[in-house]
Design an enzyme around this catalytic site. Structure first.
Site, PDB file in Angstrom:
ATOM      1  N   LYS A 190      84.564  99.871   5.700  1.00  0.00           N
ATOM      2  CA  LYS A 190      83.601 101.015   5.061  1.00  0.00           C
ATOM      3  C   LYS A 190      84.545 101.182   3.533  1.00  0.00           C
ATOM      4  CE  LYS A 190      85.017 105.176   4.389  1.00  0.00           C
ATOM      5  NZ  LYS A 190      84.172 105.452   3.012  1.00  0.00           N
ATOM      6  N   SER A 242      94.781 106.884  -0.221  1.00  0.00           N
ATOM      7  CA  SER A 242      95.789 107.738  -0.855  1.00  0.00           C
ATOM      8  C   SER A 242      96.826 108.107   0.184  1.00  0.00           C
ATOM      9  CB  SER A 242      95.043 108.928  -1.105  1.00  0.00           C
ATOM     10  OG  SER A 242      94.475 109.642  -0.049  1.00  0.00           O
ATOM     11  N   GLU A 263      98.195 100.689   2.832  1.00  0.00           N
ATOM     12  CA  GLU A 263      98.642 100.343   1.590  1.00  0.00           C
ATOM     13  C   GLU A 263      98.139 101.844   0.584  1.00  0.00           C
ATOM     14  OE1 GLU A 263      99.938  97.658   0.506  1.00  0.00           O
ATOM     15  OE2 GLU A 263      99.356  96.046   2.003  1.00  0.00           O
ATOM     16  N   CYS A 297      96.768 101.636  -8.250  1.00  0.00           N
ATOM     17  CA  CYS A 297      97.552 101.986  -7.372  1.00  0.00           C
ATOM     18  C   CYS A 297      99.194 101.968  -7.857  1.00  0.00           C
ATOM     19  CB  CYS A 297      97.629 101.578  -5.780  1.00  0.00           C
ATOM     20  SG  CYS A 297      97.520  99.948  -5.568  1.00  0.00           S
ATOM     21  N   GLU A 394     100.828 111.243  -8.547  1.00  0.00           N
ATOM     22  CA  GLU A 394      99.937 110.362  -9.073  1.00  0.00           C
ATOM     23  C   GLU A 394      98.633 110.725  -9.758  1.00  0.00           C
ATOM     24  OE1 GLU A 394      97.964 108.056  -5.688  1.00  0.00           O
ATOM     25  OE2 GLU A 394      98.476 105.974  -6.658  1.00  0.00           O
TER      26      GLU A 394
HETATM   27  P1  NAD Z   1      91.280 108.059  -0.437  1.00  0.00           P
HETATM   28  O1  NAD Z   1      92.640 108.024   0.430  1.00  0.00           O
HETATM   29  O2  NAD Z   1      90.741 109.439  -0.845  1.00  0.00           O
HETATM   30  O3  NAD Z   1      90.109 107.179   0.164  1.00  0.00           O
HETATM   31  C1  NAD Z   1      90.308 105.736   0.348  1.00  0.00           C
HETATM   32  C2  NAD Z   1      89.219 105.506   1.419  1.00  0.00           C
HETATM   33  O4  NAD Z   1      89.454 106.348   2.813  1.00  0.00           O
HETATM   34  C3  NAD Z   1      87.834 105.898   0.931  1.00  0.00           C
HETATM   35  O5  NAD Z   1      86.948 104.685   1.640  1.00  0.00           O
HETATM   36  C4  NAD Z   1      87.532 107.060   1.962  1.00  0.00           C
HETATM   37  O6  NAD Z   1      86.271 107.400   2.099  1.00  0.00           O
HETATM   38  C5  NAD Z   1      88.365 106.969   3.082  1.00  0.00           C
HETATM   39  N1  NAD Z   1      88.751 108.166   3.538  1.00  0.00           N
HETATM   40  C6  NAD Z   1      88.790 109.641   3.119  1.00  0.00           C
HETATM   41  N2  NAD Z   1      89.300 110.158   4.222  1.00  0.00           N
HETATM   42  C7  NAD Z   1      89.241 109.652   5.314  1.00  0.00           C
HETATM   43  C8  NAD Z   1      89.615 109.904   6.768  1.00  0.00           C
HETATM   44  N3  NAD Z   1      90.299 111.343   7.103  1.00  0.00           N
HETATM   45  N4  NAD Z   1      89.875 108.985   7.737  1.00  0.00           N
HETATM   46  C9  NAD Z   1      89.543 107.882   7.414  1.00  0.00           C
HETATM   47  N5  NAD Z   1      89.163 107.426   6.040  1.00  0.00           N
HETATM   48  C10 NAD Z   1      88.841 108.459   5.014  1.00  0.00           C
HETATM   49  O7  NAD Z   1      91.692 107.513  -1.657  1.00  0.00           O
HETATM   50  P2  NAD Z   1      91.047 107.156  -2.870  1.00  0.00           P
HETATM   51  O8  NAD Z   1      90.830 108.488  -4.021  1.00  0.00           O
HETATM   52  O9  NAD Z   1      89.411 106.447  -2.636  1.00  0.00           O
HETATM   53  O10 NAD Z   1      91.673 105.882  -3.845  1.00  0.00           O
HETATM   54  C11 NAD Z   1      92.872 106.200  -4.664  1.00  0.00           C
HETATM   55  C12 NAD Z   1      93.988 106.056  -3.841  1.00  0.00           C
HETATM   56  O11 NAD Z   1      94.177 105.008  -3.218  1.00  0.00           O
HETATM   57  C13 NAD Z   1      95.044 106.021  -4.674  1.00  0.00           C
HETATM   58  O12 NAD Z   1      96.206 106.919  -4.092  1.00  0.00           O
HETATM   59  C14 NAD Z   1      95.498 104.662  -4.766  1.00  0.00           C
HETATM   60  O13 NAD Z   1      97.016 104.794  -5.206  1.00  0.00           O
HETATM   61  C15 NAD Z   1      95.383 104.238  -3.555  1.00  0.00           C
HETATM   62  N6  NAD Z   1      95.462 102.790  -3.646  1.00  0.00           N
HETATM   63  C16 NAD Z   1      96.334 102.048  -3.061  1.00  0.00           C
HETATM   64  C17 NAD Z   1      96.232 100.573  -3.150  1.00  0.00           C
HETATM   65  C18 NAD Z   1      97.541  99.618  -2.326  1.00  0.00           C
HETATM   66  O14 NAD Z   1      97.095  98.545  -2.138  1.00  0.00           O
HETATM   67  N7  NAD Z   1      98.496 100.364  -2.165  1.00  0.00           N
HETATM   68  C19 NAD Z   1      95.260  99.873  -3.794  1.00  0.00           C
HETATM   69  C20 NAD Z   1      94.322 100.589  -4.407  1.00  0.00           C
HETATM   70  C21 NAD Z   1      94.192 102.192  -4.318  1.00  0.00           C
END
Ligand code: NAD
Length: 779
Positions: A190, A242, A263, A297, A394
């Site tokens: 997804k 996140s 991650e 991230c 962050e």
């Molecule tokens: P997010 O957690 O809001 O969303 C990430 C994904 O999870 C999206 O596809 C979203 O639709 C989905 N999601 C949201 N709620 C969910 C739930 N309850 N159950 C399952 N899936 C759900 O994060 P974001 O705003 O899209 O991305 C930014 C975050 O990602 C930042 O915190 C960043 O640090 C992190 N990030 C980490 C890495 C890593 O490798 N550690 C890499 C890239 C981004």
């Protein structure tokens, strides 16, 4: 007439936009989009728009995946799984090569599509995102080829549910799909709701290369779709996003056998020592926080700079800031493009304002931002104290905090003053100092005199609340494979704690001969003052102290203080383990009698002695690796101990089960708080003297006896316990996983096994985490 100097001063770049015609034509022809399930696109339904953040205009309609869509996709993946897993690695490799080739052929198209959907500059998608995604498929084609040699008897998980964020849409997809395919898994991915388009283009590539239908499925939608995928009938969840959502997923998967890698977010330090090459470090900051609009991230979002050079460095940064170009992301001269979405822009604005309100000064260049679209000028929040919300949260935007330090020790202390542990960047021309700091920072990836370096051969992933698991390299492959099945063995039934004598009974029994808890190298009475009766075959064998939450806390504190153990050489730790083996052997008869008395197999003692020798042997041999990544960069994969580990031991095999878990953990440099077999903890309490006479430093092994699940619960919840092993029934396994969501510690929860065979690399792998350290070389 202007002079040459005037011209040089006033010279500017002309516009150099990349053409988007091919992509817009594709969108017109293809949108609205359905999901990619079982090899073809479904009819679009319940659609929503994905916008171009640079203009605010809608690019295409995509479908909001329902639980039924997810279930269909999982069903297709399930159906495709046996055949895909059954292919020879070489056959799977051919598909991965084909995907890599097709990505290469469509590289420019994908780079432009990513720019339009995400807002990031074309220079980055063209030179970083797409080439790295391609590299990932080539690298993992190689793993498919080598799988049976390098991971003998391993099997794929089955169906993987993969959820990715919006900041590197295609690259995150590649990090998820390439290893999963190589390992023989099928998957449902997804993409993030803001950036689904490159995943849909990737689905077309899967069809183009003739990938068997159902192997890769793409379901678009928002968090609700993600939650449906987490709840669906998959065997593994791989999530990047996140920390808050990671925590929700940890809880949601706790009651299931689903494997999990997370991650998550970061707040990574960028440390500049006085002897750094300051101009290089300035360019490092550009790559650390102004790359991808800071939506990274592992962004170096906390600049920690030595007080001695702080003013000079800040001045240089200020000058560099003034030269950054913010604007049309399709323009090849643009440094920072658009922020992904108005919601994210609001979040950045709010956090930067909160940072200013808490006393930091915002430095931002004077610049004209485009009138339309989602833009934020890059900046620095200077003088941000550690407690400033901008230092702790962050921001996920192009703004870093700047904080000064005086000594290397203070730099480390500030660097580690965060709940995250994803990455760190260290700048010093003194390699001895830089590597010393690299060893001390709590981060999964450390870049020395460089930043944001990635390669498919190197592990990437975090410590602490940045998650667990690694992507890339051998360690990333391992996360998509199941180790050979270990046969489980039924546990002895749990003891009846009601049999605990009341305190009055204890007092009347005269001299208190009850064994004590073992905390910080000392025998201590349990906080409750209570004990419980140990019985075997209906006979009372004695009393054991009834440990409680308070005792666990004390034990964790003692373990925390014994940190020097992790810094000892493997040779020194081996010496202690050899002593333990010898001292136990010297008392073998005594321990055998104890086991016989309790109705256990006395040969456990000899097996435990052998195990101590075995892990003593390993203590200085569980080597890391040097990875083949980019030229002129040494990339080290170091095995680091977790720190403080909680270990809840099996009830069966009260001596060997305990030793099989505690010994590998301490051999790798961890300190352990162990809950021994609850119905027969007396073998573990008999080990105190063995430990005392074996030079084991106080606090390295701490033993708290009592009801395993109550004590394990406190360990699972404790923020200072970095990893936990739990041996027990399904209910207990679910409990520790759920309770660990607070600090997202790595959990290994498993059924009892035959402890005679339970030794080897699997335990050593689980007792360590990999820190990847990048060191460039050359003038
Ligand atoms: P997010 O957690 O809001 O969303 C990430 C994904 O999870 C999206 O596809 C979203 O639709 C989905 N999601 C949201 N709620 C969910 C739930 N309850 N159950 C399952 N899936 C759900 O994060 P974001 O705003 O899209 O991305 C930014 C975050 O990602 C930042 O915190 C960043 O640090 C992190 N990030 C980490 C890495 C890593 O490798 N550690 C890499 C890239 C981004």
């Amino acid at each position: 007439m202007p002079t040459v100097n005037d011209i040089l001063d006033s010279m500017d770049y002309g516009p150099a936009p990349e053409a988007a015609g091919e992509v817009t034509a594709w969108l017109t022809a293809r949108a609205p989009f359905g999901h990619f399930i079982d090899g073809s696109f479904t009819a679009p339904a319940d659609t929503f728009a994905t916008d171009n953040p640079a203009t605010g205009e809608a690019l295409a309609q995509v479908s909001q995946g329902s639980a039924q869509d997810v279930a269909l996709a999982v069903k297709a993946a399930r159906k495709a799984a046996p055949k895909w897993a059954g292919l020879a690695g070489h056959e799977r490799a051919k598909y991965l090569y084909a995907i890599a080739r097709h990505l290469q052929k469509r590289a420019r198209f994908l780079a432009v599509l990513e720019v339009l959907d995400n807002g990031k500059p074309i220079r980055e998608t063209r030179d970083i995102d797409v080439p790295l995604a391609i590299r990932h498929f080539y690298h993992h084609a190689g793993w498919a080829e080598l799988l049976t040699d390098e991971f003998p008897d391993h099997t794929p998980h089955g169906v993987c549910g993969q959820i990715i964020p919006w900041n590197f849409p295609l690259l995150m997809l590649a990090w998820k799909i390439a290893p999963a395919l190589a390992a023989g898994n099928t998957m449902v991915l997804k993409p993030a709701e803001y950036t689904p388009l490159t995943a849909l283009a990737f689905a077309e590539i899967c069809a183009e290369v003739g990938l068997p239908k159902g192997v890769v499925n793409i379901v678009t939608g928002d968090g609700a779709t993600g939650a449906a995928l987490v709840a669906s009938d998959v065997d593994k969840i791989a999530f990047t996003g996140s920390t808050d959502v990671g925590r929700t997923i940890r809880r949601a998967t706790a009651g299931t056998p689903k494997a999990l890698t997370l991650e998550l977010g970061g707040k990574s330090p960028f440390i500049v020592f006085p002897d750094a090459d300051l101009d290089a470090a300035v360019e490092g900051v550009v790559d650390a926080i102004w790359f991808n609009q800071g939506e990274v991230c592992c962004a170096g979002s906390r600049i920690l700079v030595s007080e001695a050079i702080a003013r000079d460095f800040t001045d240089r940064l200020r000058a560099r800031l003034g030269k950054l170009r913010v604007g049309d992301p399709l323009d090849k001269c643009t440094d920072l493009g658009a922020i992904v979405h108005p919601t994210q822009l609001t979040r950045i604005r709010d956090l930067v304002s909160a940072g200013e309100a808490a006393g930091a000064t915002l430095i931002q260049p004077e610049m004209q931002l485009p009138a339309k679209g989602c833009y934020f000028a890059p900046g620095l929040l200077v003088g941000a104290e550690p407690a400033n919300p901008a230092s702790a949260e962050e921001i996920f935007g192009p703004v870093a905090t700047v904080t000064t330090f005086r000594t290397p020790a203070e730099a480390v202390q500030l660097a580690n003053n965060t709940r995250y542990g994803l990455s760190a960047s260290i700048w010093s021309e003194n390699i001895t100092l830089a590597l010393d700091i690299a060893a001390q920072v709590k981060a999964g990836v450390v870049w020395v005199n460089c930043t944001n370096q990635f390669d498919a051969a190197a592990g990437f992933g975090g410590m602490r609340e940045s998650g667990f698991g690694r992507e890339g390299g051998r360690e990333g492959m391992a996360a998509y494979l199941r180790a050979p099945e270990v046969k489980s063995k039924p546990e002895a039934s749990a003891p009846d704690f009601k049999a605990m004598p009341s305190p009055a009974t204890l007092a009347s029994s005269g001299i208190d001969r009850t064994p004590k808890l073992y905390i910080g190298g000392k025998q201590v009475r349990p906080d409750s003052g209570h004990s419980y009766t140990i019985t075997a075959k209906g006979r009372e064998l004695g009393l054991a102290p009834l440990g409680s939450r308070k005792d666990i806390r004390n034990a964790v504190e003692a373990a925390h203080k014994a940190g020097a153990w992790g810094k000892q050489t493997g040779h020194n730790r081996a010496q202690v383990l050899y002593y333990i083996a010898e001292n136990l052997a010297a008392r073998q008869g005594e321990f055998e009698a104890r086991l016989k008395e309790a109705g256990h197999d006395a040969s456990e003692v000899a097996a435990t002695v052998a195990r101590a020798f075995y892990y003593a042997a390993w203590a200085d041999k569980f080597d890391g690796a040097v990875k083949s990544t980019q030229s002129a960069k040494i990339t080290l994969a170091m095995h680091e101990p977790w720190g403080v580990m909680g270990v809840a031991c099996p009830d069966a095999s009260p001596l060997l089960g305990f030793a099989s878990l505690v010994l590998p953990a301490i051999a790798m440099g961890n300190r352990v708080v162990a809950v021994p077999a609850q119905s027969m903890p007396l073998l573990a309490t008999d080990l105190y003297q063995v430990f005392d006479t074996s030079d084991l430093p106080g606090g390295v092994v701490n033993i708290v006896t009592g009801p395993r699940d109550d004590l394990a619960k406190t360990l699972a919840q404790h923020d200072d316990v970095a990893a936990m092993w739990y041996c027990g029934d399904a209910q207990g396994r679910e409990m520790v996983k759920g309770e660990s969501a607070g600090n997202l510690k790595a959990i290994w929860a498993f059924e009892n096994r035959d402890w005679r065979d339970a030794q080897g690399r699997e335990l050593l792998n689980r007792a360590t985490q990999i820190k990847t350290i990048w060191v460039p070389y050359g003038e």
